[in-house]
Design an enzyme around this catalytic site. Structure first.
Site, mmCIF file in Angstrom:
data_model
loop_
_atom_site.group_PDB
_atom_site.id
_atom_site.type_symbol
_atom_site.label_atom_id
_atom_site.label_comp_id
_atom_site.label_asym_id
_atom_site.label_seq_id
_atom_site.Cartn_x
_atom_site.Cartn_y
_atom_site.Cartn_z
ATOM 1 N N TYR A 152 -9.590 18.555 1.337
ATOM 2 C CA TYR A 152 -8.249 18.014 1.086
ATOM 3 C C TYR A 152 -7.765 18.496 -0.279
ATOM 4 C CZ TYR A 152 -8.091 14.798 5.057
ATOM 5 O OH TYR A 152 -8.034 14.260 6.320
ATOM 6 N N GLU A 153 -6.490 18.899 -0.333
ATOM 7 C CA GLU A 153 -5.925 19.440 -1.568
ATOM 8 C C GLU A 153 -4.670 18.696 -2.018
ATOM 9 O OE1 GLU A 153 -5.574 23.685 -1.184
ATOM 10 O OE2 GLU A 153 -7.646 23.917 -0.487
ATOM 11 N N HIS A 154 -4.177 17.787 -1.171
ATOM 12 C CA HIS A 154 -2.975 17.013 -1.482
ATOM 13 C C HIS A 154 -3.240 15.568 -1.077
ATOM 14 C CE1 HIS A 154 -0.940 20.857 -2.040
ATOM 15 N NE2 HIS A 154 -1.502 21.232 -0.908
#
Length: 302
Positions: A152-154
């Site tokens: 996950y990046e956001h």
């Protein structure tokens, strides 16, 4: 007399220090590669596999969003977003049967979905974990997968919520024997790091590898800068197996043409090369996987 006591005390302290268990991981011959996110017909069988490394393919991505064109969050109900036509259950079984050193994982999240970002967006810890355990167990069993990667990046949730959701997910999947290993894939961004370091603090004992995205640093990173970044991330994820990494499209970080392997040789000489991972097989297909071959040859050498 006082000097004798001092010397004795120093000997005792030295003996105690030597006997303490190391908090740092041992080097390994692990090679990992993300695959399937760009739908360019890359297959497992396209990628060269050195029999003398531990090889992990990482399917990219499973996302808890609907698969419609206007993708929306589903609170932990995961769907397959990788190229399943070329990287389906039968292809997983085939590559694993042909290469006993190969394991296959799936990665959660990624950067984007549909026309927007893929957000970590739980309605509650309990509901997200329940849905994620159920949906991912189904996918992992269908595809005969071995592990899971968290990318996950956001985020639409605070770091503690992220830590509890992912930590409880890993606890359950490992406890149920659904997966045998887990990794995380952070990069050097304040929001990203705050979420992953919170997860590491509470559940680091469940995380086997840190796929740190060193290619997210600026293009043209030097060898010395890379080694400094590596030292920093080893400190952030103390005791973890932080892997060296590059992107095969050359868009950022220290590239194989500009000294990546020089940096890896230095890490290896220090006993700190815990493995290498590549983003991604989809991009490497164009150059015949030359850097995959070179990475694996280095890891396989003594």
């Amino acid at each position: 007399m006082e000097s004798s006591k001092l010397i004795l005390s120093l000997f005792i302290l030295q003996a105690l220090f030597i006997s303490l268990p190391s908090t740092q991981a041992a080097p390994s011959n692990l090679f990992r590669e993300y695959i399937g996110a760009e739908f360019n017909n890359v297959k497992f069988s396209d990628v060269p596999i050195n029999p003398n490394v531990d090889f992990h393919f990482i399917l990219s991505f499973a996302i808890d969003y609907t698969t419609s064109s206007s993708a929306s969050p589903t609170d932990g109900n995961f769907n397959v977003f990788w190229d399943s036509d070329n990287l389906g259950p039968s292809q997983v079984s085939s590559i694993k049967s042909k290469h006993p050193n190969v394991k296959v994982a799936l990665s959660l999240g990624g950067d984007s979905v549909g026309n927007g970002y893929a957000y970590f967006n739980p309605s509650s810890v309990d509901s997200w974990v329940q849905n994620a355990v159920s949906s991912l167990t189904g996918i992992i069993k269908e595809y005969n997968l071995d592990g899971i990667d968290i990318d996950y990046e956001h985020f639409s949730a605070d770091p503690d919520t992220f830590a509890e959701c992912i930590g409880q997910l890993l606890t359950t999947l490992k406890g149920n024997g659904i997966i045998s290993f887990a990794s995380i894939a952070p990069f050097d961004d304040d929001q990203v790091q705050s979420h992953y370091t919170a997860l590491w603090k509470s559940y680091g004992h469940l995380i086997d590898y840190v796929n740190f995205q060193f290619y997210a640093y600026d293009q043209g990173t030097s060898v010395s800068q890379f080694l400094n970044y590596f030292n920093t991330q080893r400190s952030n994820y103390n005791g973890g197996k932080v892997l060296a990494s590059f992107t095969s499209d050359g868009s950022g970080g220290l590239s194989p043409n500009d000294g990546f392997f020089t940096a890896c040789i230095r890490l290896k000489s220090r006993g700190e090369l815990y493995g290498i991972f590549v983003w991604s097989a989809d991009d490497s297909k164009a150059n015949g996987f030359r850097y995959e071959k070179q990475s694996q040859a280095m890891l396989a050498s003594h």
